[in-house]
Design a protein around this motif. Structure first.
Motif, short mmCIF file in Angstrom:
data_model
loop_
_atom_site.label_atom_id
_atom_site.label_comp_id
_atom_site.label_asym_id
_atom_site.label_seq_id
_atom_site.Cartn_x
_atom_site.Cartn_y
_atom_site.Cartn_z
N PRO A 12 0.99 -1.15 0.02
CA PRO A 12 0.01 -0.13 -0.07
C PRO A 12 0.83 1.11 0.19
O PRO A 12 1.95 1.32 0.50
N VAL A 19 -9.33 8.08 -0.64
CA VAL A 19 -8.81 7.00 0.15
C VAL A 19 -9.60 5.73 0.37
O VAL A 19 -10.93 6.12 0.91
N ASP A 20 -9.25 4.61 -0.08
CA ASP A 20 -10.37 3.56 -0.08
C ASP A 20 -10.11 3.03 1.24
O ASP A 20 -9.04 2.27 1.77
N MET A 21 -11.34 3.13 2.01
CA MET A 21 -11.34 2.34 3.28
C MET A 21 -12.18 1.10 3.34
O MET A 21 -12.80 0.80 4.50
N ARG A 23 -11.83 -1.94 3.01
CA ARG A 23 -11.32 -3.28 3.51
C ARG A 23 -11.71 -3.15 5.03
O ARG A 23 -11.60 -4.37 5.71
N ASP A 91 0.01 8.35 5.06
CA ASP A 91 -0.93 7.20 4.48
C ASP A 91 -2.11 7.00 5.15
O ASP A 91 -2.38 6.68 6.16
N GLU A 93 -4.74 5.55 4.19
CA GLU A 93 -5.46 4.14 4.26
C GLU A 93 -4.97 3.28 5.58
O GLU A 93 -5.57 2.46 6.01
N THR A 94 -3.97 3.83 6.21
CA THR A 94 -3.11 3.00 7.37
C THR A 94 -4.16 3.77 8.73
O THR A 94 -3.63 3.40 9.78
N LYS A 98 -10.86 2.94 11.61
CA LYS A 98 -11.49 3.47 10.50
C LYS A 98 -13.24 3.22 10.99
O LYS A 98 -13.85 4.18 10.73
N GLU A 148 -3.84 -2.42 -7.70
CA GLU A 148 -4.71 -1.69 -6.83
C GLU A 148 -5.08 -0.63 -7.40
O GLU A 148 -6.18 -0.04 -7.60
N LYS A 152 -8.58 0.37 -8.83
CA LYS A 152 -9.43 1.61 -8.19
C LYS A 152 -9.86 2.46 -9.07
O LYS A 152 -11.06 3.12 -9.25
N MET A 241 -13.42 9.68 0.49
CA MET A 241 -13.22 8.10 1.11
C MET A 241 -14.04 7.16 0.45
O MET A 241 -15.26 7.62 -0.03
#
Length: 801
Positions: A12, A19-21, A23, A91, A93-94, A98, A148, A152, A241
């Motif tokens: 990642p 911002v893909d959350m 997961r 970052d 996504e970290t 969430k 990815e 996306k 997001m």
């Protein structure tokens, strides 16, 4: 077999844009809500998340959140944490918790904003493709997270990225596979020995896994302040997001509330209407789907809601210019016979999903749809969510000449519709026409054309203005010689509608009938209507300002009122013996002129001090000022936008004085410290506004004294008819809200508008006073003011037509 090591392929990385959350769906839980022990399961072990969970669970329920400054501060801090990472290009996504971040977003969207369809928030539901094809050059293979990113960009959420669905071939057609060892190192393997020298670009084919879950993107513009040596610097951060539709357990929220903020497209809307129509058909409910919805016809004729995104751009320099607004939906409505109303409700109930609501607006009108908020689930959708996914169902009765069959029959809707009487040949016989994924019953072609011509006509004309003119014109013979078969729509409804639903037909006391005001029209604002009401003259309105007579009437009817210690219309009154006895026994009291308004001639006495002035007042001074108020009633030249009306002037012809008990605030004592005040001035009260004898809202507030000594009014919340509350600092104060609503609506029936003020005593309502205007007593948000006004105007149209 040739292997190429790809150390960066799937790592990642921080990247601009979305911002893909999605997961986070891997951590969706079905465990108990509000269990702090579950936080560690979703990577939310920090004390901040424990505090957020505790506060949300304390102050929120499935329907609404009670306003709490500590909860607001914590959610604001969470948003600041995220925006600071955004500004530092970390970052995102970290981001650890969430669930907590999205829960804070839900709270702010649910509770902080009044109008949720604001340009500051944009939501789009993702529709992933079934197959994604792309090429990868040798340079791209070495880029971080290239697969990815490519998926996306094609609209595939990370939650749907599964490398077992990935197929790759080199430029010679040889298959390429991706292998991952125990240490996480990844390699490309191919039987082509020359893959490194000409096997590129790789041809990638990805079959997106089938998934019933929905995903959406949310873009929100936030004004952020940062401290600098020169002060605070303001700028706009953009939260963009990807979020799955899921439960946020153990947080008691669901992301469906954020999804409901999306802009509805015509295809989705048509499918929604088709599904409801199909349910009606399966239940044997005769109905027809007609064009347009008069719920919204006059919604935007007055001031529009503020454009917050434009405001942010102007004030803080938002780089992105406001986009062109989406094309308005072509709205539809369903018409069904009144006798099948309950069957229609029963047919809708099985369709209800999470975040969908059925709204009962009266015998002739129900709505069903998706609401992004919980605090007003019983309100007309147009008020807070005009652009949401919803549809109106109208109910009608049939009227015919001499019989209920053959020609000459008409349809009469029981709710606001123009015209109020529709010839049946405009609606029937129905024809099956395509809509959404199937067909629905639609009116004949000629009926559709006539309805559209009428809809367009009201762009230039005003149906209420025409109804008023027609009703009162001495030149219009038809207004005096009505058809012996039909008459006015209201008269027909009174003949045809069963007694069970008679309450849906407007009735009006003569003293409340303002229809003679020929300037009345659908474009009028609340200020204009209140102006009409203030100057309107009709015998009987003065009784609202005769607090002595009202107290007697309400008490005789069994309504609770403050205990009365003294009341007199005699000009030789003397309240001092009564007041002396009350003070000797330690009773607090209110002494006031019974014929005035706007706190004139009022003393709120507690242990010898007048809470209104914060001064000690002698009994002789109270007597003197009440005598002055008795001999100096309210004059017509004193009426202004903030105070007074014709009824107050007339009430002065029968002046009086009244002494009654002083009730105490229903709030906890610590409230005063929380709002920075030293004491309360008057107890908390609910100013309840009824339009056509139906409760719209109660504004709950208390007047306190600030540390500076100045009086200030603290809003405690706005409570709607269904018991839900906007910005409530505490739970609604009555033990039985439904009983309080019944009391309010039975107190003064057959009125177009009244304002009833209630005190709270041990959880039960106490009637304080009644006004037939509200003037400048309150500040009303635009959406509530417009709903208030339209209910008022639509009621007059139904009453006159």
């Amino acid at each position: 077999l040739v292997a190429l090591t790809l150390p960066w392929l799937l790592l990642p990385s921080a990247r601009q844009g979305l911002v893909d959350m999605t997961r986070m769906v891997e951590f969706e839980m079905e465990g108990p809500l509000c269990d702090p022990n579950q936080l560690k399961e979703i990577d939310c072990e920090n004390t901040v998340w424990q505090q957020l969970l505790a506060l949300i669970c304390k102050h929120c329920s499935d329907r609404t959140c009670v306003s709490n400054s500590e909860l607001a501060d914590v959610t604001h801090w969470v948003m600041q944490l995220y925006t600071s990472m955004l500004d530092q290009e970390q970052d995102l996504e970290t981001f650890g918790c969430k669930h907590g971040l999205v829960a804070a977003l839900v709270f702010q969207s649910e509770h902080v904003a009044l109008d949720f369809r604001r340009p500051s928030t944009e939501v789009e539901v993702l529709t992933p493709p079934a197959i994604v094809n792309f090429d990868l050059s040798v340079q791209e293979v070495e880029e971080p997270a290239v697969v990815e990113r490519r998926l996306k960009s094609a609209g595939v959420p990370l939650a749907l990225v599964n490398y077992s669905h990935l197929q790759m071939r080199d430029s010679h057609g040889f298959p390429v596979t991706l292998q991952t060892d125990d240490a996480g190192a990844q390699t490309l393997e191919s039987p082509n020995p020359s893959i490194a020298d000409g096997g590129f670009p790789l041809q990638v084919r990805y079959k997106v896994p089938e998934c019933q879950r929905e995903f959406f993107t949310l873009k929100r513009f936030l004004a952020v302040s940062h401290p600098t040596p020169e002060g605070y610097e303001n700028h706009v951060s953009t939260l963009f997001m990807g979020i799955p539709v899921m439960s946020l357990a153990p947080f008691p929220f669901h992301t469906a509330k954020l999804r409901a903020l999306r802009q509805i497209n015509q295809e989705e809307y048509d499918s929604f209407v088709h599904d409801i129509s199909r349910g009606f058909s399966s239940a044997g409910i005769a109905h027809v789907v007609v064009d347009n919805d008069y719920t919204l016809r006059f919604w935007d004729t007055a001031a529009r809601h503020s454009d917050e995104k434009g405001y942010l751009e102007t004030k803080f320099g938002l780089d992105q210019a406001p986009e062109q607004g989406p094309k308005p939906l072509r709205r539809l409505s369903l018409f069904a016979p009144l006798e099948q109303r309950q069957r229609a409700i029963d047919a809708i109930n099985p369709l209800q999903q999470s975040n969908y609501h059925f709204v009962d607006l009266g015998a002739g009108h129900i709505q069903y749809g998706e609401q992004p908020f919980g605090f007003a689930s019983g309100l007309n959708f147009r008020m807070m969510c005009a652009a949401c996914l919803w549809v109106s169902i109208y109910f009608y009765v049939l009227e015919g000449i001499g019989s209920f069959s053959g020609g000459g029959m008409t349809v009469l809707p029981l709710a606001f519709w123009v015209p109020c009487r529709i010839p049946t040949d405009e609606l029937f016989p129905v024809r099956s026409m395509p809509l959404g994924s199937g067909t629905v019953p639609r009116p004949p072609v000629q009926g559709v054309q006539l309805a559209e011509e009428r809809w367009q006509k009201w762009l230039e004309s005003d149906p209420l203005f025409e109804a008023v003119q027609h009703h009162y014109s001495i030149r219009d013979v038809s207004s005096r010689r009505r058809s012996i078969y039909y008459g006015r729509c209201r008269e027909s409804l009174l003949r045809l509608v069963p007694a069970t639903y008679r309450g849906a037909i407007p009735e009006l006391l003569p003293m409340h009938d303002m229809s003679a005001v020929l300037e009345m029209g659908m474009g009028n604002t609340l200020e204009v209507m209140m102006g009409f009401r203030q100057i309107y003259r009709a015998a009987g309105l003065e009784l609202y300002q005769d607090k002595i007579q009202l107290s007697k009437d309400f008490s005789q009817r069994g309504f609770r009122i403050p205990k009365v210690f003294y009341a007199s219309y005699n000009e030789n009154f003397d309240v001092r013996p009564t007041l002396e006895a009350l003070e000797a026994e330690g009773f607090s009291y209110v002494a006031k002129a019974s014929h005035l308004c706007c706190a004139q001639g009022v003393f709120v006495m507690d242990k010898g001090f007048d809470r209104l002035t914060n001064q000690r007042v002698s009994l002789d001074e109270i007597q003197r000022q009440l005598q002055y108020a008795f001999t100096h009633p309210f004059r017509e030249d004193q009426v202004d936008a903030k105070c007074g009306d014709w009824g107050t002037v007339e009430a002065g012809k029968r002046p009086g004085v009244l002494v009654e008990e002083l009730l105490r605030p229903s709030l906890p004592a610590k409230f005063l410290g929380l709002v920075g005040s030293t004491n309360w001035i008057t107890p908390d009260n609910l100013a309840c506004h009824l339009v056509w004898s139906t409760l719209l809202q109660c504004r709950w507030e208390i007047k306190v004294r600030a540390i500076s000594g100045e009086p200030q009014t603290e809003l405690l919340g706005v409570i709607f008819r269904d018991g839900s509350c906007l910005s409530c600092r505490y739970p609604p104060p009555f033990h039985d809200w439904a009983a309080a609503v019944r009391m309010l609506e039975s107190l003064l029936p057959h009125t177009d508008y009244v304002r009833i003020s209630l005190f709270v005593d041990k959880g039960w309502p106490v009637v304080n006073e009644v006004e037939y205007t509200s003037g400048g007593l309150e500040v009303v948000p635009v959406p509530i003011a417009r709903e208030w006004t339209l209910q008022w105007l639509e009621g007059y149209y139904n009453f006159l037509s």
